[in-house]
Design an enzyme around this catalytic site. Structure first.
Site: not given
Ligand code: SAH
Length: 385
Positions: A92, A314, A266, A18, A341
């Site tokens: 925690c 994402d 993905e 944290c 993020c």
């Molecule tokens: N949208 C999902 C996961 C987001 S995390 C959710 O909300 O749960 C980001 C994701 O991007 C991960 O699963 C990772 O494996 C994937 N990732 C990373 N690099 C990538 C790439 N070059 N092409 C496609 N996916 C990728």
């Protein structure tokens, strides 16, 4: 909003998990809001951050390392940042309380089973880590015992005692990890009790969670985040949605009932397998998943002039790639929703997107990880040309 506020954790400095416990929760939120405004404010209006009314015990996944001190006393907790020294943690403020109780219980019954903590240096002992995952909606609990060796003396009696104390445990797994350090889980898994996975419900959909699979660790705020992302997409029953960086397909599947068709892309093949199984389990027919690099997929889509009305993206902390954004701007779908993020890489990518013809209508920060320095954002972009 009024937030529940507790005293700071006594070991927050030693633990390092944290980074913001020195600030009361409302000040943490103000700090995160200011960070997003500073980095991304020039691209669009930053809406007030959405915090958690109760920003404690939100983690549905808890992992503890096991060790023994010089006198042979058992310890369980976290590695002190940057070291292999275990800082004892019994409870925690971020973690699920039942998960913490299970870990302490295991440590307490170990001596009666003559069970030792594994020592990676001497390669002696048995238990390395305990990982607990709990489905907040279903109450199902998974316990993963990560062991340095495969032979489990007293296995049946141990399992019986654990289940008697915690009847909500629905599956117990042994993961064998004899490797030197690094990853918590090993490659080899044995299901000791139950189905080997748990199920949780998110946005009204059922998701299967195995020991290895990725699942958002704060389900309460994940629903808030996804709802904001789906709102920002302005979907219609005709729209075609691309869910880029889709993980196990959660956002795309939650959005599937509002649109015509969803394609998820993905890189991780295990996540794609889970996504396909999840779609089947929820009887979602208007979705498909592609395993591959999101950038390459987008380049190909732009070359073919493929149909896509909305792109949801994402990416991981490193952000998107230039190839992805360039092709996205060539294809120019009317709406893009960027779930980020990391506000630093978000700012970099928003610069490219605005140069490519997009305008950020709003930037919505969401606090997915209270008391840590992380902040998540949903950006609603529209193509202006
Ligand atoms: N949208 C999902 C996961 C987001 S995390 C959710 O909300 O749960 C980001 C994701 O991007 C991960 O699963 C990772 O494996 C994937 N990732 C990373 N690099 C990538 C790439 N070059 N092409 C496609 N996916 C990728």
């Amino acid at each position: 909003m009024t937030y529940i506020q507790k005293e700071p954790c006594p070991i927050y400095k030693k633990c390092g998990g944290c980074q913001m416990q020195n600030l009361p929760y409302d000040r943490q939120l103000a700090h995160k809001q200011a960070t997003v405004r500073k980095l991304c404010g020039r691209f669009g209006k930053v809406l007030p951050i959405i915090g958690m009314e109760n920003p404690y015990h939100y983690r549905n996944k808890v992992s503890a390392a096991f060790a023994e001190d010089k006198r042979g006393k058992l310890l369980s907790g976290v590695y002190q940042s940057g070291t292999r020294r275990v800082v004892p943690v019994d409870s925690c403020q971020l973690e699920d309380e039942i998960a913490d109780r299970i870990i302490v219980f295991i440590r307490k019954i170990m001596p009666s089973f003559k069970m030792h903590a594994y020592d990676a240096n001497t390669r002696r002992g048995f238990l390395r880590h305990v990982l607990v995952k709990r489905g907040f909606s279903t109450g199902e609990i998974m316990v993963v015992l990560v062991t340095g060796t495969p032979v489990f003396p007293g296995k049946n009696a141990f399992i019986t005692e654990l289940r008697k104390a915690f009847p909500d445990i629905t599956t117990i797994i042994q993961s064998i990890n004899a490797g030197p350090t690094g990853l918590v889980l090993g490659k080899q898994e044995k299901v000791l009790y139950g189905k080997g996975y748990i199920t949780d419900i998110l946005c009204g959909l059922r998701f299967r969670i195995s020991a290895q699979s990725f699942y958002q660790i704060n389900p309460v705020q994940t629903e808030v985040l996804y709802q904001k992302a789906i709102e920002a997409a302005h979907l219609t029953p005709e729209s075609t949605l691309l869910d880029a960086y889709c993980g196990v397909g959660t956002i795309g599947m939650a959005a599937s009932k509002y649109c015509g068709f969803v394609t998820g892309v993905e890189l991780n093949p295990d996540a794609v397998k889970d996504a396909i199984a999840n779609a089947k389990e929820n009887q979602i027919k208007n979705v498909r998943f592609v395993c591959g690099d999101a950038g390459e997929f987008m380049v190909e889509l732009a070359r073919e002039r493929g149909k896509v009305d909305v792109v949801m993206m994402d990416p991981p902390r490193a952000g998107s790639s230039k190839a992805f954004i360039e092709s996205l701007c060539t294809l120019a779908p009317k709406r893009v929703v960027y779930v980020s993020c990391n506000p630093e890489t978000l700012a970099r990518d928003l610069k490219y997107l605005t140069e490519g013809g997009y305008e950020a209508e709003s930037i919505q920060p969401v606090d997915m990880f209270p008391h840590t320095a992380h902040v998540e954002c949903v950006v609603s972009l529209i193509y202006k040309g």
